[in-house]
Scaffold this motif. Structure first.
Motif, PDB file in Angstrom:
ATOM      1  N   UNK A   1       0.838  -1.210   0.000  1.00 41.06           N
ATOM      2  CA  UNK A   1       0.000   0.000   0.000  1.00 41.06           C
ATOM      3  C   UNK A   1       0.871   1.257   0.000  1.00 41.06           C
ATOM      4  N   UNK A   2       1.955   1.213   0.765  1.00 38.94           N
ATOM      5  CA  UNK A   2       2.809   2.401   0.826  1.00 38.94           C
ATOM      6  C   UNK A   2       3.448   2.701  -0.530  1.00 38.94           C
ATOM      7  N   UNK A   3       3.904   1.634  -1.211  1.00 41.02           N
ATOM      8  CA  UNK A   3       4.525   1.850  -2.524  1.00 41.02           C
ATOM      9  C   UNK A   3       3.481   2.382  -3.509  1.00 41.02           C
ATOM     10  N   UNK A   4       2.296   1.765  -3.491  1.00 38.03           N
ATOM     11  CA  UNK A   4       1.246   2.203  -4.409  1.00 38.03           C
ATOM     12  C   UNK A   4       0.847   3.650  -4.149  1.00 38.03           C
ATOM     13  N   UNK A   5       0.714   4.008  -2.869  1.00 38.60           N
ATOM     14  CA  UNK A   5       0.260   5.374  -2.595  1.00 38.60           C
ATOM     15  C   UNK A   5       1.357   6.389  -2.917  1.00 38.60           C
ATOM     16  N   UNK A   6       2.596   5.974  -2.737  1.00 40.81           N
ATOM     17  CA  UNK A   6       3.694   6.863  -3.117  1.00 40.81           C
ATOM     18  C   UNK A   6       3.672   7.101  -4.625  1.00 40.81           C
ATOM     19  N   UNK A   7       3.401   6.017  -5.350  1.00 37.35           N
ATOM     20  CA  UNK A   7       3.295   6.104  -6.803  1.00 37.35           C
ATOM     21  C   UNK A   7       2.176   7.073  -7.188  1.00 37.35           C
ATOM     22  N   UNK A   8       1.044   6.952  -6.498  1.00 38.65           N
ATOM     23  CA  UNK A   8      -0.094   7.814  -6.793  1.00 38.65           C
ATOM     24  C   UNK A   8       0.233   9.281  -6.551  1.00 38.65           C
ATOM     25  N   UNK A   9       0.940   9.534  -5.445  1.00 40.67           N
ATOM     26  CA  UNK A   9       1.245  10.918  -5.095  1.00 40.67           C
ATOM     27  C   UNK A   9       2.285  11.506  -6.042  1.00 40.67           C
ATOM     28  N   UNK A  10       3.238  10.654  -6.472  1.00 37.65           N
ATOM     29  CA  UNK A  10       4.403  11.216  -7.146  1.00 37.65           C
ATOM     30  C   UNK A  10       4.151  11.600  -8.602  1.00 37.65           C
ATOM     31  N   UNK A  11       3.111  11.073  -9.230  1.00 40.65           N
ATOM     32  CA  UNK A  11       2.855  11.477 -10.612  1.00 40.65           C
ATOM     33  C   UNK A  11       1.645  12.402 -10.650  1.00 40.65           C
TER      34      UNK A  11
END
Lengths: 341, 293
Positions: free
Chosen positions: A135-145
């Motif tokens: 979840x942390x990796x996915x949400x980081x991905x969501x925030x970063x783009x």
């Protein structure tokens, strides 16, 4: 709840002041941008006389204070003027384009809350475990783009290579839906056209997700962080020592206290979507107010610029008020406070 | 019913970290008989609170905790129970009272909601209205005159003493066999603390509840406990019936602890060494205490 009413009135009042300030600011800025709106509207071949006439009609030759006076006078009569770009009343234009944007933003906001909050709660409950890392990796991905990158990626993946969703637009052209509210999801239901509803819904999914993804990531990360903090609170240890089930703690006893600090940011995110919507609308050819706003700015369509900015600001403020009321609703400390803050 | 409510033998606890193991408990043995009030006394950091959390099974969920030793609750070996069975004991057979009642109650739920949740540990299908009535009755037991108003309040709307009464009522409402009181009311002012402790005393006597009373306050312990264990740096250094231990402390650390209590007769703050080799002397067990070792 009298406290909620007090909050509501206070917020309405300050919002009104903010709107007056915004109107002055945008009114001035729109007029400072170089370029003659009358010349732009009439084109390079218009005679000098025609341009001068239009300038007079628009009161452009008067001082800016007088112009503002005219604007306010008309506004009080419910008139935002005529758009030079569409040649229609600005109010009518906004009435047509705003619902499309709001529909997109509301659905995106709903997706953000409905997916982001549970993801954050799950990550916090299983802190340090595999699912938490995912979840942390996915949400980081969501925030970063940014959302327009997501818009292009989603469009390529799910509309082009895998043609599951329509590539652009709000609804298939073959449907003609009587506009009642301007919200297609509602209008199709009012008309009883359930297939059109499905079609409109299908059109909405990709743009809404593109708009929501960074918000989902943000909401998940915030909720996780706040919940982890809450998990260290004595009342959670109390819940655990009394054997409340971990599921109940994660979904109720730790969730609600954590929601209070998250809500403010989520509310801001939600309002920021109004601005981000422009990029998504551009990618998906979504006939919304943001696209209209950019078009009129490029044409220096003064009335339309001021009208659009005012309406978007008002929406932003209303959303913030709603968020504040929601916070008061879930936080009894605000609801029962006797102090005036 | 000769078996003790709680029997702990040679309990060891360490926390694993990057640099190695840091030991917190070096083999604690302790037992509580039915209806007995036992105090665990020591300075902060001596291992009192972790002992309580091991008994409740809360520390076992920490991946860094290394726990060994015998842990028996009413003859059942707690170390052999599954996580689910351990969980079933919490809030039903065992309950706990916390240091600061106001922060131990959830700030965004009313007292009634939390009471209902506690009651449903014993009666899973209990209706809200019935739970409210049972909770109100329990609150009357702790001398709360308007239980309905208190139940519909949030913890921040009530005084610390009121919250402590709520906590006591909550801890005893499911009629637990063992009540763990972790420095109860230390966050309250002295007179309120004394009132609520009296209440707790009365109730646990009525219900024949065994109590593990964790405290650093010798005065409170003397009034409340039947038997006292003194803990120092993860080791029990002295054990005995309250009267015996207080009138005749044998271990150097206990003696230091007793003389550390400021006295109203003057003499100022007593001069006691923080650390002394003699504090690590072997444990002294008073003979009449009945401690079987």
């Amino acid at each position: 709840m009298p406290t909620s009413f007090i909050i509501l009135f206070k917020r309405l009042f300050t919002s009104f002041i903010v709107l007056i300030g915004v109107s002055m600011l945008i009114f001035t800025i729109a007029r400072i941008i170089p370029g003659d709106p009358a010349r732009i509207a009439l084109g390079p071949n218009a005679t000098l006389e025609a341009v001068a006439n239009l300038r007079a009609n628009l009161h452009l030759d008067e001082s800016i204070i007088v112009q503002y006076g005219y604007f306010i006078w008309n506004l009080l009569h419910g008139d935002l003027g005529i758009s030079l770009y569409t040649n229609r009343p600005v109010l009518l234009d906004i009435g047509q384009f705003l619902p499309a944007t709001l529909e997109l933003v509301f659905v995106a906001g709903f997706i953000m809350v409905a997916i982001g909050l549970p993801l954050g709660a799950i990550a916090a409950r299983y802190r340090g475990k595999f699912i938490d890392h995912v979840i942390r990796i996915l949400s980081l991905l969501g925030v970063s783009a940014p959302s327009f990158v997501w818009a292009v990626i989603l469009m390529l993946m799910f509309a082009f290579y895998l043609p599951i969703f329509p590539i652009a637009g709000r609804i298939t052209d073959s449907y003609t839906i009587q506009a009642v509210t301007g919200f297609l999801l509602l209008d199709t239901l009012i008309a009883g056209e359930y297939r059109a509803f499905g079609d409109a819904f299908w059109h909405l999914i990709l743009p809404a997700f593109a708009l929501a993804l960074s918000g989902i990531g943000q909401a998940a990360r915030l909720t996780r962080a706040n919940m982890i903090e809450t998990y260290d609170k004595p009342y959670i240890e109390m819940a655990q020592s009394y054997g409340f089930s971990e599921k109940r703690i994660a979904s109720k006893f730790a969730f609600k206290p954590s929601l209070i600090p998250s809500m403010t940011i989520i509310g801001l995110d939600f309002a920021a979507m109004l601005g981000n919507a422009f990029l998504v609308e551009a990618v998906f050819a979504w006939p919304g107010l943001s696209r209209y706003g950019v078009a009129v700015i490029l044409r220096k369509d003064l009335n339309a610029i001021v009208g659009t900015v005012l309406v978007i600001s008002a929406t932003f403020l209303i959303v913030n008020i709603i968020v504040d009321l929601l916070i008061a609703f879930i936080n009894p400390r605000i609801r029962f406070s006797t102090r005036r803050s | 019913m000769n078996q003790p409510t709680l029997n702990i033998e040679n309990l060891q606890l360490g926390f694993k970290s990057h640099v190695g193991m840091s030991k917190v408990l070096h083999g604690i043995s302790l037992n509580i008989r039915k209806g007995e009030r036992v105090a665990l006394v020591g300075e902060s950091g001596s291992g009192k609170s972790v002992t309580a959390r091991i008994i409740l099974g809360l520390l076992q969920t920490l991946p860094t905790a290394r726990i060994s030793g015998v842990l028996e609750f009413e003859g059942r070996d707690l170390t052999k129970l599954s996580a689910k069975q351990r969980h079933a004991l919490r809030g039903t057979e065992m309950s706990m009272i916390f240091q600061d009642p106001t922060s131990a109650l959830n700030p965004v739920y009313t007292i009634a909601v939390q009471f209902t949740e506690v009651l449903r540990r014993r009666q899973p299908k209990l209706k809200k209205l019935l739970a409210f009535e049972q909770a109100a009755a329990a609150l009357r037991q702790v001398a709360i005159d308007e239980p309905e108003r208190v139940l519909n309040s949030y913890s921040f709307q009530l005084s610390g003493g009121m919250n402590q009464r709520v906590m006591i009522a909550m801890a005893l409402i499911n009629n637990p066999t063992l009540l763990i009181a972790d420095e109860p009311g230390t966050a309250l002012d002295v007179s309120v603390q004394a009132q609520t402790l009296d209440l707790m005393h009365k109730l646990v006597q009525e219900h024949q509840t065994s109590v593990l009373f964790i405290s650093h306050n010798l005065g409170v312990v003397r009034d409340f406990a039947d038997r006292v264990y003194v803990i120092y740096k993860g080791r029990i250094v002295e054990e005995g019936a309250t009267q015996l231990l207080f009138s005749n402390p044998q271990h150097p650390y206990t003696q230091a602890l007793m003389s550390a209590v400021p006295r109203i007769t003057g003499g100022g703050i007593p001069n006691i060494p923080d650390v002394s080799d003699r504090y690590s002397d072997p444990a002294y067990i008073h003979p009449a205490s009945g401690g079987e070792l």
